[in-house]
Design a protein around this motif. Structure first.
Motif, mmCIF file in Angstrom:
data_model
loop_
_atom_site.group_PDB
_atom_site.id
_atom_site.type_symbol
_atom_site.label_atom_id
_atom_site.label_comp_id
_atom_site.label_asym_id
_atom_site.label_seq_id
_atom_site.Cartn_x
_atom_site.Cartn_y
_atom_site.Cartn_z
ATOM 1 N N SER A 40 0.734 -1.002 0.067
ATOM 2 C CA SER A 40 0.089 0.086 -0.300
ATOM 3 C C SER A 40 0.905 1.354 0.006
ATOM 4 C CB SER A 40 -0.890 -0.036 1.422
ATOM 5 O OG SER A 40 -0.181 0.247 2.352
ATOM 6 N N VAL A 41 0.366 2.302 -0.275
ATOM 7 C CA VAL A 41 1.321 3.559 -0.312
ATOM 8 C C VAL A 41 1.228 4.029 0.976
ATOM 9 C CG1 VAL A 41 0.888 6.217 -0.960
ATOM 10 C CG2 VAL A 41 0.064 4.380 -2.569
ATOM 11 N N ASP A 42 0.389 3.460 2.029
ATOM 12 C CA ASP A 42 0.690 3.863 3.556
ATOM 13 C C ASP A 42 1.783 3.108 3.789
ATOM 14 O OD1 ASP A 42 -1.677 5.583 4.405
ATOM 15 O OD2 ASP A 42 -2.973 3.948 3.356
ATOM 16 N N ALA A 43 1.992 2.033 3.560
ATOM 17 C CA ALA A 43 3.319 1.098 3.873
ATOM 18 C C ALA A 43 4.398 1.928 3.251
ATOM 19 C CB ALA A 43 2.932 -0.341 3.516
ATOM 20 N N VAL A 44 4.452 2.290 1.889
ATOM 21 C CA VAL A 44 5.572 3.174 1.274
ATOM 22 C C VAL A 44 5.829 4.203 2.416
ATOM 23 C CG1 VAL A 44 6.286 4.335 -0.763
ATOM 24 C CG2 VAL A 44 5.133 1.982 -1.121
ATOM 25 N N ALA A 45 5.000 4.930 2.256
ATOM 26 C CA ALA A 45 5.127 6.219 3.192
ATOM 27 C C ALA A 45 5.806 6.000 4.467
ATOM 28 C CB ALA A 45 3.812 6.969 3.305
ATOM 29 N N VAL A 50 7.924 9.476 5.411
ATOM 30 C CA VAL A 50 7.017 10.670 4.694
ATOM 31 C C VAL A 50 5.823 10.440 4.897
ATOM 32 C CG1 VAL A 50 8.983 11.179 3.186
ATOM 33 C CG2 VAL A 50 7.299 9.637 2.424
ATOM 34 N N SER A 51 5.142 11.597 4.574
ATOM 35 C CA SER A 51 3.635 11.466 4.791
ATOM 36 C C SER A 51 3.008 10.787 3.256
ATOM 37 C CB SER A 51 2.982 12.653 4.872
ATOM 38 O OG SER A 51 3.224 13.450 3.698
ATOM 39 N N LYS A 52 1.909 10.185 3.331
ATOM 40 C CA LYS A 52 1.106 9.643 2.370
ATOM 41 C C LYS A 52 1.071 10.577 1.135
ATOM 42 C CE LYS A 52 -2.979 7.096 1.156
ATOM 43 N NZ LYS A 52 -4.335 6.371 1.750
ATOM 44 N N ARG A 53 0.785 11.834 1.561
ATOM 45 C CA ARG A 53 0.355 12.839 0.566
ATOM 46 C C ARG A 53 1.578 13.262 -0.265
ATOM 47 N NH1 ARG A 53 -2.521 14.169 -2.688
ATOM 48 N NH2 ARG A 53 -4.125 13.915 -1.080
ATOM 49 N N THR A 54 2.892 13.224 0.449
ATOM 50 C CA THR A 54 4.160 13.314 -0.047
ATOM 51 C C THR A 54 4.338 12.389 -1.147
ATOM 52 O OG1 THR A 54 5.390 14.290 1.902
ATOM 53 C CG2 THR A 54 6.983 13.512 0.178
ATOM 54 N N VAL A 55 4.004 11.098 -0.874
ATOM 55 C CA VAL A 55 4.287 9.838 -2.143
ATOM 56 C C VAL A 55 3.430 10.534 -3.135
ATOM 57 C CG1 VAL A 55 3.885 7.624 -2.425
ATOM 58 C CG2 VAL A 55 4.825 8.385 -0.259
ATOM 59 N N TYR A 56 2.124 10.704 -2.991
ATOM 60 C CA TYR A 56 1.171 11.105 -4.061
ATOM 61 C C TYR A 56 1.699 12.279 -4.849
ATOM 62 C CZ TYR A 56 -2.309 7.553 -2.872
ATOM 63 O OH TYR A 56 -2.830 6.728 -2.700
ATOM 64 N N ASP A 57 2.028 13.176 -3.800
ATOM 65 C CA ASP A 57 2.578 14.608 -4.669
ATOM 66 C C ASP A 57 3.997 14.582 -5.477
ATOM 67 O OD1 ASP A 57 0.690 16.338 -3.493
ATOM 68 O OD2 ASP A 57 1.972 16.972 -1.785
ATOM 69 N N TYR A 58 4.737 13.453 -5.158
ATOM 70 C CA TYR A 58 6.199 13.084 -5.649
ATOM 71 C C TYR A 58 5.818 12.171 -6.942
ATOM 72 C CZ TYR A 58 9.033 15.357 -2.306
ATOM 73 O OH TYR A 58 9.820 16.151 -1.442
ATOM 74 N N PHE A 59 4.907 11.244 -6.709
ATOM 75 C CA PHE A 59 4.867 10.436 -7.932
ATOM 76 C C PHE A 59 3.456 10.032 -8.604
ATOM 77 C CE2 PHE A 59 8.499 9.282 -5.329
ATOM 78 C CZ PHE A 59 9.391 8.982 -6.440
ATOM 79 N N GLY A 60 2.587 10.538 -7.953
ATOM 80 C CA GLY A 60 0.989 10.637 -8.544
ATOM 81 C C GLY A 60 0.367 9.362 -8.214
ATOM 82 N N ASP A 61 0.524 8.300 -8.389
ATOM 83 C CA ASP A 61 -0.053 7.165 -7.850
ATOM 84 C C ASP A 61 0.787 5.966 -7.911
ATOM 85 O OD1 ASP A 61 0.143 6.362 -10.239
ATOM 86 O OD2 ASP A 61 -1.771 6.835 -11.092
ATOM 87 N N LYS A 62 0.281 4.812 -7.322
ATOM 88 C CA LYS A 62 1.207 3.518 -7.039
ATOM 89 C C LYS A 62 1.732 3.098 -8.366
ATOM 90 C CE LYS A 62 -0.393 -0.276 -5.416
ATOM 91 N NZ LYS A 62 -1.011 -1.385 -4.760
ATOM 92 N N GLN A 63 0.752 3.033 -9.486
ATOM 93 C CA GLN A 63 1.518 2.614 -10.636
ATOM 94 C C GLN A 63 2.743 3.550 -11.077
ATOM 95 O OE1 GLN A 63 -1.200 2.559 -13.942
ATOM 96 N NE2 GLN A 63 -0.172 1.149 -15.315
ATOM 97 N N SER A 64 2.433 4.728 -11.155
ATOM 98 C CA SER A 64 3.742 5.787 -11.583
ATOM 99 C C SER A 64 4.681 5.503 -10.679
ATOM 100 C CB SER A 64 3.149 7.295 -11.414
ATOM 101 O OG SER A 64 2.356 7.273 -12.431
ATOM 102 N N LEU A 65 4.443 5.033 -9.352
ATOM 103 C CA LEU A 65 5.621 4.616 -8.492
ATOM 104 C C LEU A 65 6.335 3.684 -8.881
ATOM 105 C CD1 LEU A 65 7.259 5.411 -5.970
ATOM 106 C CD2 LEU A 65 5.546 4.120 -4.699
#
Length: 215
Positions: A40-45, A50-65
């Protein structure tokens, strides 16, 4: 069925290089250990601190990550290949040197890159998560080393050492004849651990030169 949704197109933050690297490493470790769907994105964060919002801000979504993880590993490998090309196949002007330098290049790639942890990681991710990667993203990246080798063969042709009407075809054939054979036949190209690799590479180089050496 694997998901086929396309990565996000929203504007992303460049952000902190340290945070970006931490997110990529955390995602890489989780995707390898748990798989894309179970990570999950939560687990990555949390792992990246970092915050979950930071992951989304930097990479957009899990597939893009996932694509960013694959791209980062691929770019690292391409850098290794280009450095090996620079170290072994630059400014060679004597025809007598060709066999030795081509064998040296092939052995460096075989033992230094193809048996590296980075290469193994890339192969595992691409095989396991192919359905989650944008169509063609790995193939496009995989072409880069072949193109770099083709450039060197074109330079050898300009110096009168090789006759290569199609440098990219020559590069593809060279790879197939050398460490490609070792990988296909032995499942590995590490000459340090398997003495059968070097004879395969040497014979492949000689076959290539019989076809392409200037008469």
């Amino acid at each position: 069925m694997p998901t086929t949704n396309t990565p996000t197109t929203k504007t992303l933050r460049e952000g902190s290089a340290r945070k970006r690297a931490a997110i990529l490493m955390a995602a890489r470790e989780l995707f390898l250990a748990e798989g894309f769907d179970r990570s999950s994105v939560d687990a990555v964060a949390a792992r990246a601190e970092v915050s979950k919002r930071t992951v989304y801000d930097y990479f957009g979504d899990k597939q893009s990550l996932l694509k960013a993880v694959v791209d980062a590993i691929g770019e690292s490998l391409i850098t290794t290949i280009r450095q090996t090309l620079d170290d072994t196949l630059t400014d060679r002007t004597e025809a007598a040197d060709l066999e030795d330098v081509l064998v040296t290049f092939s052995m460096r790639i075989a033992t230094g890159m193809l048996d590296s942890s980075e290469y193994a990681t890339l192969q595992r991710l691409v095989r396991a998560e192919f359905g989650h990667l944008p169509h063609g993203c790995y193939n496009a990246m995989a072409d880069t080393p072949d193109e770099a080798l083709a450039e060197r063969f074109a330079a050898f042709a300009a110096a009168g050492l090789l006759h290569v009407p199609d440098p990219r075809l020559a590069a593809d054939q060279f790879i197939a004849l050398t460490f490609g054979v070792a990988l296909d036949r032995l499942g590995s190209a590490n000459a340090v651990e398997d003495a059968r690799v070097r004879p395969i590479v040497v014979e492949g180089v000689r076959t290539f030169l019989r076809a392409y050496r200037t008469r």
